[in-house]
Enzyme design. Structure first.
Site, PDB file in Angstrom:
ATOM      1  CG  ASP A  23     -31.595  17.034  15.153  1.00  0.00           C
ATOM      2  OD1 ASP A  23     -32.802  16.747  15.229  1.00  0.00           O
ATOM      3  OD2 ASP A  23     -31.127  18.127  15.529  1.00  0.00           O
ATOM      4  CG  HIS A  40     -40.109  10.740  13.377  1.00  0.00           C
ATOM      5  ND1 HIS A  40     -38.916  11.349  13.711  1.00  0.00           N
ATOM      6  CD2 HIS A  40     -41.084  11.473  13.990  1.00  0.00           C
ATOM      7  CE1 HIS A  40     -39.174  12.403  14.492  1.00  0.00           C
ATOM      8  NE2 HIS A  40     -40.476  12.501  14.663  1.00  0.00           N
ATOM      9  CG  LEU A 134     -22.621  -2.751  13.266  1.00  0.00           C
ATOM     10  CD1 LEU A 134     -21.434  -1.820  13.051  1.00  0.00           C
ATOM     11  CD2 LEU A 134     -23.820  -2.272  12.443  1.00  0.00           C
TER      12      LEU A 134
HETATM   13  C1  IPE Z   1     -31.410  14.883  19.895  1.00  0.00           C
HETATM   14  O1  IPE Z   1     -32.181  15.590  18.995  1.00  0.00           O
HETATM   15  C2  IPE Z   1     -32.073  13.570  20.219  1.00  0.00           C
HETATM   16  C3  IPE Z   1     -32.104  12.576  19.157  1.00  0.00           C
HETATM   17  C4  IPE Z   1     -31.592  12.711  17.973  1.00  0.00           C
HETATM   18  C5  IPE Z   1     -32.764  11.343  19.502  1.00  0.00           C
HETATM   19  P1  IPE Z   1     -33.251  16.674  19.449  1.00  0.00           P
HETATM   20  O2  IPE Z   1     -33.863  17.186  18.213  1.00  0.00           O
HETATM   21  O3  IPE Z   1     -34.166  16.100  20.474  1.00  0.00           O
HETATM   22  O4  IPE Z   1     -32.346  17.777  20.161  1.00  0.00           O
HETATM   23  P2  IPE Z   1     -32.622  19.315  20.424  1.00  0.00           P
HETATM   24  O5  IPE Z   1     -33.973  19.398  21.078  1.00  0.00           O
HETATM   25  O6  IPE Z   1     -32.616  19.989  19.103  1.00  0.00           O
HETATM   26  O7  IPE Z   1     -31.491  19.756  21.294  1.00  0.00           O
HETATM   27  C1  IPE Z   2     -34.595  13.538  15.157  1.00  0.00           C
HETATM   28  O1  IPE Z   2     -35.314  14.381  14.331  1.00  0.00           O
HETATM   29  C2  IPE Z   2     -35.419  12.373  15.636  1.00  0.00           C
HETATM   30  C3  IPE Z   2     -35.700  12.368  17.076  1.00  0.00           C
HETATM   31  C4  IPE Z   2     -35.323  13.266  17.939  1.00  0.00           C
HETATM   32  C5  IPE Z   2     -36.469  11.241  17.574  1.00  0.00           C
HETATM   33  P1  IPE Z   2     -36.184  15.567  14.905  1.00  0.00           P
HETATM   34  O2  IPE Z   2     -37.582  15.064  15.128  1.00  0.00           O
HETATM   35  O3  IPE Z   2     -35.547  16.152  16.108  1.00  0.00           O
HETATM   36  O4  IPE Z   2     -36.163  16.568  13.696  1.00  0.00           O
HETATM   37  P2  IPE Z   2     -36.074  18.154  13.750  1.00  0.00           P
HETATM   38  O5  IPE Z   2     -34.890  18.514  14.597  1.00  0.00           O
HETATM   39  O6  IPE Z   2     -37.351  18.636  14.370  1.00  0.00           O
HETATM   40  O7  IPE Z   2     -35.919  18.560  12.326  1.00  0.00           O
HETATM   41 MG    MG Z   3     -34.247  17.700  16.354  1.00  0.00          MG
END
Ligand code: IPE
Ligand code: IPE
Ligand code: MG
Length: 243
Positions: A23, A40, A134
């Protein structure tokens, strides 16, 4: 401690199976006034780093939460950027994955992704099948509740077909009906970016996993941080309800 961190040796008492909620890509990009997709893209580089480092640290199974069943709620252009990255890297990273001895597994309802992506996923699973250094499980269109619903539906269908006695359903049978059936138990779940929630990830499997929440944004995560996480795990005392 520094010498320990710099060594390329496995961490004694470290986790065998690490699962990561990757995240913070969006915040990483926002901090740099870049579009979210840049976060990303940088996140893909972090994936490459942890895949390389995991076996050296002694981790033999790595599960990465790449796209949740709830991530479809994001704006269409972000979903489309994420799918493009996936489509591209499924091809461009295959040689690297093979040279790292990584075998790809998929968890989640990934068959519902675009047919072109499903084909590439099946190809990636097939061409890495013989690798054993892995086990790399990628969670795509994954939601733990959805996984449990699909498992329940499967078991109910087996029972209706007369192949399964409902009284025979126990924890081991349900565990074996989950997407993670082929993987060892999850030892450690890491979430980056400072959020402290599960966001529908591995809810059943997390029953006795150790949890670690780190402030690092996913694109900044690297081998040293993965090693630190494995060392933090090694210092924990797991009890499983005993004493
Ligand atoms: C969880 O992260 C999903 C992934 C890392 C793929 P999110 O960013 O989607 O989760 P929330 O919305 O903060 O709970
Ligand atoms: C995690 O990073 C990647 C996915 C959920 C695909 P985020 O896109 O959720 O990044 P934040 O939480 O908005 O910083
Ligand atoms: Mg996120």
């Amino acid at each position: 401690m520094a010498a320990e961190q710099d060594s390329g040796l496995p961490v004694p008492g470290g986790p065998r199976h690490v699962a990561i909620i990757m995240d913070g890509n969006g915040r990483w990009a926002e901090q740099r006034r870049l579009p979210r997709v840049a976060g990303h893209r940088a996140g893909v580089d972090a994936v490459r780093r942890v895949v390389r480092a995991a076996p050296e640290i002694g981790i033999d199974t790595l599960t990465l939460y790449a796209f949740s069943s709830e991530n479809w709620r994001r704006p269409a252009d972000e979903v489309s950027d994420l799918m493009s990255l996936l489509r591209h890297h499924l091809v461009s990273e295959l040689d690297e994955l093979n040279s790292n001895g990584a075998r790809i597994h998929l968890i989640g309802d990934w068959r519902r992704l675009r047919p072109e992506i499903v084909e590439r996923l099946e190809h990636a699973v097939a061409v890495t099948r013989a690798n054993s250094r892995l086990q790399l499980a990628v969670a795509l269109n994954y939601g733990a509740r959805d996984e449990l619903v699909r498992a329940a539906r499967h078991l109910a269908a087996e029972a209706r077909a007369g192949r399964l006695d409902p009284a025979a359903i126990d924890e081991a049978l349900l565990d074996g009906a989950l997407d993670t059936a082929a993987l060892p138990p999850v030892d450690l779940i890491i979430r980056t970016s400072g959020e402290q929630r599960m966001s529908n990830f591995l809810l059943w499997q997390a029953a006795y996993a150790e949890l670690l929440f780190v402030p690092t944004l996913w694109p900044d995560f690297d081998a040293a941080r993965l090693r630190e996480a494995a060392q933090a795990f090694a210092r924990r005392e797991r009890r499983y309800g005993g004493r």
